[in-house]
Design a protein around this motif. Sequence first.
Motif, PDB file in Angstrom:
ATOM      1  N   VAL A   1      10.427   3.014   7.361  1.00 44.32           N
ATOM      2  CA  VAL A   1       9.387   1.986   7.288  1.00 44.32           C
ATOM      3  C   VAL A   1       8.735   1.967   5.914  1.00 44.32           C
ATOM      4  N   ALA A   2       8.149   3.100   5.514  1.00 45.07           N
ATOM      5  CA  ALA A   2       7.343   3.116   4.296  1.00 45.07           C
ATOM      6  C   ALA A   2       8.180   2.868   3.040  1.00 45.07           C
ATOM      7  N   ILE A   3       9.260   3.605   2.878  1.00 46.01           N
ATOM      8  CA  ILE A   3      10.084   3.440   1.673  1.00 46.01           C
ATOM      9  C   ILE A   3      10.647   2.024   1.575  1.00 46.01           C
ATOM     10  N   PRO A   4      11.237   1.470   2.645  1.00 46.15           N
ATOM     11  CA  PRO A   4      11.694   0.071   2.550  1.00 46.15           C
ATOM     12  C   PRO A   4      10.561  -0.908   2.246  1.00 46.15           C
ATOM     13  N   LEU A   5       9.382  -0.710   2.850  1.00 46.93           N
ATOM     14  CA  LEU A   5       8.267  -1.620   2.596  1.00 46.93           C
ATOM     15  C   LEU A   5       7.825  -1.568   1.139  1.00 46.93           C
ATOM     16  N   LEU A   6       7.820  -0.378   0.554  1.00 46.34           N
ATOM     17  CA  LEU A   6       7.412  -0.245  -0.845  1.00 46.34           C
ATOM     18  C   LEU A   6       8.386  -0.965  -1.778  1.00 46.34           C
ATOM     19  N   ILE A   7       9.629  -1.094  -1.356  1.00 49.78           N
ATOM     20  CA  ILE A   7      10.615  -1.832  -2.152  1.00 49.78           C
ATOM     21  C   ILE A   7      10.511  -3.326  -1.878  1.00 49.78           C
ATOM     22  N   LEU A   8      10.407  -3.701  -0.613  1.00 50.06           N
ATOM     23  CA  LEU A   8      10.277  -5.120  -0.257  1.00 50.06           C
ATOM     24  C   LEU A   8       9.002  -5.725  -0.841  1.00 50.06           C
ATOM     25  N   ALA A   9       7.993  -4.887  -1.056  1.00 53.82           N
ATOM     26  CA  ALA A   9       6.728  -5.380  -1.607  1.00 53.82           C
ATOM     27  C   ALA A   9       6.896  -5.972  -2.998  1.00 53.82           C
ATOM     28  N   GLU A  10       7.958  -5.593  -3.701  1.00 52.79           N
ATOM     29  CA  GLU A  10       8.180  -6.123  -5.047  1.00 52.79           C
ATOM     30  C   GLU A  10       8.317  -7.637  -5.028  1.00 52.79           C
ATOM     31  N   GLY A  11       9.031  -8.158  -4.041  1.00 47.82           N
ATOM     32  CA  GLY A  11       9.220  -9.603  -3.950  1.00 47.82           C
ATOM     33  C   GLY A  11       7.927 -10.336  -3.684  1.00 47.82           C
ATOM     34  N   MET A  12       7.099  -9.801  -2.776  1.00 45.92           N
ATOM     35  CA  MET A  12       5.831 -10.449  -2.467  1.00 45.92           C
ATOM     36  C   MET A  12       4.886 -10.389  -3.664  1.00 45.92           C
ATOM     37  N   ALA A  13       4.799  -9.231  -4.305  1.00 47.93           N
ATOM     38  CA  ALA A  13       3.915  -9.091  -5.463  1.00 47.93           C
ATOM     39  C   ALA A  13       4.345 -10.018  -6.588  1.00 47.93           C
ATOM     40  N   LEU A  14       5.636 -10.149  -6.780  1.00 47.94           N
ATOM     41  CA  LEU A  14       6.148 -11.037  -7.821  1.00 47.94           C
ATOM     42  C   LEU A  14       5.635 -12.455  -7.618  1.00 47.94           C
ATOM     43  N   ARG A  15       5.749 -12.964  -6.400  1.00 50.45           N
ATOM     44  CA  ARG A  15       5.348 -14.348  -6.126  1.00 50.45           C
ATOM     45  C   ARG A  15       3.839 -14.540  -6.246  1.00 50.45           C
ATOM     46  N   VAL A  16       3.063 -13.617  -5.683  1.00 49.85           N
ATOM     47  CA  VAL A  16       1.614 -13.782  -5.665  1.00 49.85           C
ATOM     48  C   VAL A  16       1.021 -13.683  -7.070  1.00 49.85           C
ATOM     49  N   VAL A  17       1.393 -12.644  -7.803  1.00 51.74           N
ATOM     50  CA  VAL A  17       0.828 -12.449  -9.142  1.00 51.74           C
ATOM     51  C   VAL A  17       1.265 -13.571 -10.071  1.00 51.74           C
ATOM     52  N   ARG A  18       2.496 -14.005  -9.932  1.00 56.12           N
ATOM     53  CA  ARG A  18       3.000 -15.108 -10.749  1.00 56.12           C
ATOM     54  C   ARG A  18       2.164 -16.373 -10.528  1.00 56.12           C
ATOM     55  N   THR A  19       1.863 -16.668  -9.273  1.00 55.82           N
ATOM     56  CA  THR A  19       1.066 -17.853  -8.935  1.00 55.82           C
ATOM     57  C   THR A  19      -0.345 -17.747  -9.491  1.00 55.82           C
ATOM     58  N   ILE A  20      -0.947 -16.563  -9.374  1.00 57.84           N
ATOM     59  CA  ILE A  20      -2.307 -16.364  -9.857  1.00 57.84           C
ATOM     60  C   ILE A  20      -2.395 -16.599 -11.362  1.00 57.84           C
TER      61      ILE A  20
ATOM     62  N   ALA B   1      -0.716  -9.545  -2.607  1.00 57.15           N
ATOM     63  CA  ALA B   1       0.431  -9.003  -3.335  1.00 57.15           C
ATOM     64  C   ALA B   1       0.765  -7.592  -2.869  1.00 57.15           C
ATOM     65  N   PHE B   2      -0.220  -6.890  -2.317  1.00 52.53           N
ATOM     66  CA  PHE B   2      -0.037  -5.484  -1.950  1.00 52.53           C
ATOM     67  C   PHE B   2      -0.121  -5.244  -0.451  1.00 52.53           C
ATOM     68  N   VAL B   3       0.041  -6.291   0.339  1.00 50.83           N
ATOM     69  CA  VAL B   3      -0.031  -6.150   1.796  1.00 50.83           C
ATOM     70  C   VAL B   3       1.003  -5.146   2.306  1.00 50.83           C
ATOM     71  N   LEU B   4       2.232  -5.251   1.826  1.00 55.25           N
ATOM     72  CA  LEU B   4       3.279  -4.353   2.310  1.00 55.25           C
ATOM     73  C   LEU B   4       3.074  -2.924   1.811  1.00 55.25           C
ATOM     74  N   VAL B   5       2.501  -2.775   0.631  1.00 51.82           N
ATOM     75  CA  VAL B   5       2.181  -1.433   0.122  1.00 51.82           C
ATOM     76  C   VAL B   5       1.102  -0.813   0.997  1.00 51.82           C
ATOM     77  N   THR B   6       0.083  -1.586   1.308  1.00 56.27           N
ATOM     78  CA  THR B   6      -0.995  -1.109   2.182  1.00 56.27           C
ATOM     79  C   THR B   6      -0.450  -0.720   3.553  1.00 56.27           C
ATOM     80  N   LEU B   7       0.422  -1.564   4.090  1.00 51.41           N
ATOM     81  CA  LEU B   7       1.012  -1.291   5.405  1.00 51.41           C
ATOM     82  C   LEU B   7       1.857  -0.029   5.373  1.00 51.41           C
ATOM     83  N   ALA B   8       2.596   0.188   4.295  1.00 53.20           N
ATOM     84  CA  ALA B   8       3.440   1.380   4.168  1.00 53.20           C
ATOM     85  C   ALA B   8       2.588   2.646   4.192  1.00 53.20           C
ATOM     86  N   MET B   9       1.511   2.654   3.434  1.00 54.87           N
ATOM     87  CA  MET B   9       0.654   3.835   3.377  1.00 54.87           C
ATOM     88  C   MET B   9      -0.028   4.081   4.721  1.00 54.87           C
TER      89      MET B   9
END
Length: 393
Positions: A86-105, A235-243
């Motif tokens: 769960v945690a390790i995959p989420l920390l990797i999948l979070a890259e895609g979400m962070a990319l989109r959110v920060v880019r938009t901001i 952008a960090f929802v999946l990182v938060t969920l992993a922890m």
Amino acid sequence: MKDQKSSSSADPIDFIIVRNDLPIRWQRRIGLAPDNGLGVARRALFFAMFTWLPIVIWAALESRLLDRASGEPLLAHYGVHVRCLVAIPLLILAEGMALRVVRTIVAQFIENGLIIDSQRDRFVQIIKDTTDLRDKAFPWVIVFALTLLWLIGVPNSIHEHELSWATLDAGLGFGGWWFLYVVRPVFTILLLGWLWRIGLIFRLFYLFSKLDLALVPAHPDAMGGLGFLQKLPKAFVLVTLAMSAVLASRWIHDSLFHQIALETLKLPLLSFAVLWGLTVLAPLFVFSAKMISTRKKAMREYSALLSEHGRLVHQKWILGQNIGERDILDSPELGPSADIETIYAAVKNMRMIPIGKSCIMPIIVPIALPMIIVAATQIPLMTILTTLFKALV
């Protein structure tokens, strides 16, 4: 895909938080990540299997996967499985979400007109410099060094109970060593990598805050037009969920097998929520000084404007004086006194930091979800859900 362009062809105002940093470059060399892109799905699956399968296979061969005769079996230690699957995959999948959110901001600084023409070149240079810093090797060398120091400095005894399933008469078995020196480093590097990225965003926003931003004191978002920054925690929802999932998995084990009372977990949970929340929100605090100074200046200016408008209205309609033609009374932008008072109230209500409820929820919800499962080990689930529903409505 648009976010998979090479750096040389990218839009100069297009900031990508994850693209060509050191770990991605290494994984591209071995074919784990695609040449153009992140390949988060394949990488998440690979590292999940790479960390988890050797442990499960060894435990099965040693009759420690399900058998309680040797103590608590591997399957009873939820923290091991959650960390790997769960945690390790989420920390990797979070890259895609962070990319989109920060880019938009970052793009919205231009789209919302906050960057005036004279500041555009500086804005572009800040993005370029931050992108160059993102791709440097030394931050990741520090990450690897800190991980190594963690492995060396923290005694294995701290994981003694968590590794009880891997303890043989002759000492720790292969599964235990794999957890200590493969699973733990992979998780730590990924987590420290996210702390570095938050630091990178902090630097980016800090430099943005030093620009002559065209803030609008009476903006409906009550943040001078910076309300879009509230998207950052998403952008960090999946990182938060992993922890949160890692903490919850350990606490679930302790609750089920060691009768740990939920009361004893309140302080650790609160401490985690506060510390992590402040970490995620830290990049937003850098705009506070700019917003405070903008509000103070606007309060003086709008107060003077409102006073002048009100004085002329009083002279003309109450005292019956001939004040002649005054643009301030005929201006369609200001309108009647009620309208200008509304504008003044909007300025007065301008916040001093771009943080609101929509900013807090992406932090609280992913922390709370795994904790509901922890609570459910001692409290009926319907009772928990009913309590939460009453609190929300």
